[in-house]
Structure formats: C-alpha cells, structure tokens
Design a protein around this motif. Structure first.
Motif, mmCIF file in Angstrom:
data_model
loop_
_atom_site.group_PDB
_atom_site.id
_atom_site.type_symbol
_atom_site.label_atom_id
_atom_site.label_comp_id
_atom_site.label_asym_id
_atom_site.label_seq_id
_atom_site.Cartn_x
_atom_site.Cartn_y
_atom_site.Cartn_z
ATOM 1 N N ALA A 1 59.502 -47.669 53.405
ATOM 2 C CA ALA A 1 58.384 -48.152 54.549
ATOM 3 C C ALA A 1 59.109 -48.974 55.654
ATOM 4 O O ALA A 1 60.287 -49.735 54.983
ATOM 5 C CB ALA A 1 57.325 -48.917 53.833
ATOM 6 N N ASP A 2 58.849 -49.038 56.987
ATOM 7 C CA ASP A 2 59.451 -49.683 57.937
ATOM 8 C C ASP A 2 58.417 -50.465 58.593
ATOM 9 O O ASP A 2 57.162 -50.183 58.376
ATOM 10 C CB ASP A 2 60.134 -48.928 58.920
ATOM 11 C CG ASP A 2 61.242 -48.008 58.180
ATOM 12 O OD1 ASP A 2 61.992 -48.569 57.467
ATOM 13 O OD2 ASP A 2 61.485 -46.911 58.690
ATOM 14 N N LEU A 3 59.014 -51.542 59.089
ATOM 15 C CA LEU A 3 57.670 -52.577 59.651
ATOM 16 C C LEU A 3 57.750 -52.932 61.203
ATOM 17 O O LEU A 3 58.987 -52.966 61.900
ATOM 18 C CB LEU A 3 58.131 -54.048 58.910
ATOM 19 C CG LEU A 3 57.328 -55.000 58.937
ATOM 20 C CD1 LEU A 3 55.885 -54.803 58.571
ATOM 21 C CD2 LEU A 3 57.923 -56.225 58.225
ATOM 22 N N TYR A 4 56.748 -52.637 61.763
ATOM 23 C CA TYR A 4 56.453 -52.965 63.183
ATOM 24 C C TYR A 4 55.621 -53.727 63.553
ATOM 25 O O TYR A 4 54.508 -53.607 63.015
ATOM 26 C CB TYR A 4 56.390 -51.433 63.929
ATOM 27 C CG TYR A 4 57.439 -50.397 63.736
ATOM 28 C CD1 TYR A 4 58.445 -50.596 64.755
ATOM 29 C CD2 TYR A 4 57.374 -49.823 62.653
ATOM 30 C CE1 TYR A 4 59.357 -49.628 64.221
ATOM 31 C CE2 TYR A 4 58.420 -48.934 62.486
ATOM 32 C CZ TYR A 4 59.460 -48.577 63.426
ATOM 33 O OH TYR A 4 60.418 -47.832 63.140
ATOM 34 N N VAL A 5 55.850 -54.983 64.675
ATOM 35 C CA VAL A 5 54.824 -55.928 64.732
ATOM 36 C C VAL A 5 54.850 -56.140 66.365
ATOM 37 O O VAL A 5 55.630 -56.187 67.051
ATOM 38 C CB VAL A 5 55.618 -57.202 64.002
ATOM 39 C CG1 VAL A 5 54.479 -58.551 64.555
ATOM 40 C CG2 VAL A 5 55.812 -57.172 62.634
ATOM 41 N N ALA B 1 54.532 -40.018 54.474
ATOM 42 C CA ALA B 1 55.538 -39.590 55.466
ATOM 43 C C ALA B 1 55.059 -39.349 56.916
ATOM 44 O O ALA B 1 54.031 -38.831 57.025
ATOM 45 C CB ALA B 1 56.259 -38.232 54.954
ATOM 46 N N GLY B 2 55.615 -40.202 57.823
ATOM 47 C CA GLY B 2 55.311 -39.942 59.104
ATOM 48 C C GLY B 2 53.994 -40.603 59.628
ATOM 49 O O GLY B 2 53.669 -40.380 60.764
ATOM 50 N N GLY C 1 49.113 -57.487 65.310
ATOM 51 C CA GLY C 1 49.136 -56.033 64.669
ATOM 52 C C GLY C 1 50.578 -55.841 64.026
ATOM 53 O O GLY C 1 51.615 -56.271 64.551
ATOM 54 N N ILE C 2 50.254 -55.183 62.815
ATOM 55 C CA ILE C 2 51.443 -54.917 61.913
ATOM 56 C C ILE C 2 51.039 -53.515 61.558
ATOM 57 O O ILE C 2 50.171 -53.172 61.119
ATOM 58 C CB ILE C 2 51.167 -55.825 60.547
ATOM 59 C CG1 ILE C 2 51.544 -57.308 60.768
ATOM 60 C CG2 ILE C 2 52.442 -55.395 59.602
ATOM 61 C CD1 ILE C 2 51.255 -58.292 59.861
ATOM 62 N N GLY C 3 52.121 -52.976 61.702
ATOM 63 C CA GLY C 3 52.180 -51.320 61.401
ATOM 64 C C GLY C 3 53.247 -51.154 60.353
ATOM 65 O O GLY C 3 54.336 -51.404 60.622
ATOM 66 N N VAL C 4 52.875 -50.501 59.146
ATOM 67 C CA VAL C 4 53.966 -50.077 58.409
ATOM 68 C C VAL C 4 53.972 -48.485 58.229
ATOM 69 O O VAL C 4 53.097 -47.963 58.348
ATOM 70 C CB VAL C 4 53.382 -50.451 56.881
ATOM 71 C CG1 VAL C 4 54.389 -50.169 55.494
ATOM 72 C CG2 VAL C 4 53.207 -52.184 56.702
ATOM 73 N N TYR C 5 55.384 -48.092 58.417
ATOM 74 C CA TYR C 5 55.363 -46.772 58.816
ATOM 75 C C TYR C 5 56.149 -46.184 57.585
ATOM 76 O O TYR C 5 57.073 -46.553 57.038
ATOM 77 C CB TYR C 5 56.365 -46.711 59.952
ATOM 78 C CG TYR C 5 57.019 -45.215 60.286
ATOM 79 C CD1 TYR C 5 55.953 -44.408 60.765
ATOM 80 C CD2 TYR C 5 58.219 -44.509 60.289
ATOM 81 C CE1 TYR C 5 56.365 -42.816 61.130
ATOM 82 C CE2 TYR C 5 58.605 -43.467 60.395
ATOM 83 C CZ TYR C 5 57.712 -42.437 60.909
ATOM 84 O OH TYR C 5 58.204 -41.401 61.289
#
Length: 184
Positions: free
Chosen positions: A70-74, A45-46, A109-113
C-alpha cells in the motif's frame, strides 16, 4: 552470466528479508510523538481507500503494509489525492512515513493506494501528533507567520542521510524486481 543473475536474485531476497524482519517488532517512535489513532484497512489492486485528517498541528502518518504493498498520498487541496494529484507521498515497498505540516488546511485528504503487483493490500496506519517545535537557525523571526517549513529535514543532516538511504533502497529493490520480471 548465470552466476551474476543468481547473485542478483540472492541480493533481492536478502533486501526483502531485512525490512520484514524489522516489521515483526513494534517500531520505535520519538518520545515527542503522541499516538492519536490506529487505522487498519485493505485496498484492492489499483484502487484507493480514502481517509480524512481533521487534527490540527504537525501530524505524522506512519503506515506499514501487513500484506501486499500500500502507498500513501496526502493533500490539503483535495480530499481524494492520487498519484497524479497530491502534495506529499510515500510509495515505498516497506514502511511509508509522511509528516503533514501544521500549516496544511484541514481537513487533509489521505489516499491509500493498493499497488497492482498484489491483488489486495492490507495496511495499518498510526497517526501521531508531533509535539516537537522546529526552530529556525536564524531565530524565531523567520516564522513570523507561524508556518512551518515544508521540508522537515532542511536543517537536519542526519535526517537527510536517512531519507537518501531510503530512496536508494527503494530504487535498488525496484530494479531487482524489474530484473526478476524479465527473467521469469
């Protein structure tokens, strides 16, 4: 008054049951998409889990939360994208889908939050190469530099309506979650 709250609660439960029923089956993808990788992981979480994309061309990232949210940021400008620093994102309560344009610099870059509403989030991301060639309605001269448009649905009215529908469902579910938090 209590009857309206009960109705809202039933609507929320029904809205959450519909996406989960669809996740049990294998999701259909267009024939033009070639599966490159399947990545599974989990994130607290977070927190963020970071991945790096080196494949060239138009790449589609299709992620679903197996547990949690889970959320996705690219980003093509940082290898550690976040909800404060990203170029593309998908932060839905269900399936997250991001199309990485061919003109993005590699590595991407891929961020999974991991959303804080759940202690842990478990996800599965499928990485597809999209072989479709997007044609500009005014001819190929509009693509003189070879770059694709950053708006994949700019000339696809059907795709735009699907995107609007997804946004409306996300807003509706978020509002209903807020109401439930206030009540309980």
């Amino acid at each position: 008054m209590a009857a309206s709250w009960k109705g809202a609660l039933l609507l929320l439960l029904a809205a959450q049951a519909v996406p989960r029923a669809g996740c049990a089956e294998e999701e259909e993808v267009p024939a033009e998409w070639v599966l490159l990788h399947v990545v599974q992981g989990q994130v607290g979480a977070g927190n963020y889990s970071y991945l790096r994309l080196n494949h060239e061309g138009r790449i589609v990232l299709a992620m679903r939360s197996l547990r949690g949210d889970a959320d996705l940021y690219v980003s093509d400008s940082t290898l550690h994208p976040s909800f404060d620093d990203y170029e593309l994102q998908s932060a839905t309560c269900g399936r997250d889908l991001v199309a990485v344009p061919a003109h993005f610099r590699r590595p991407v870059g891929i961020g999974v939050y991991g959303h804080p509403s759940h202690r842990d989030s478990e996800f599965e991301m499928r990485v597809y190469f999209d072989r479709t060639v997007q044609r500009h309605p005014f001819g190929d001269s509009a693509y003189a530099d070879g770059a694709e448009t950053s708006h994949p649905h700019a000339y696809d009215p059907e795709g735009a309506s699907q995107e609007e529908e997804s946004v409306l469902w996300t807003i509706l579910i978020s509002l209903l979650k807020l109401v439930l938090e206030i009540l309980f």
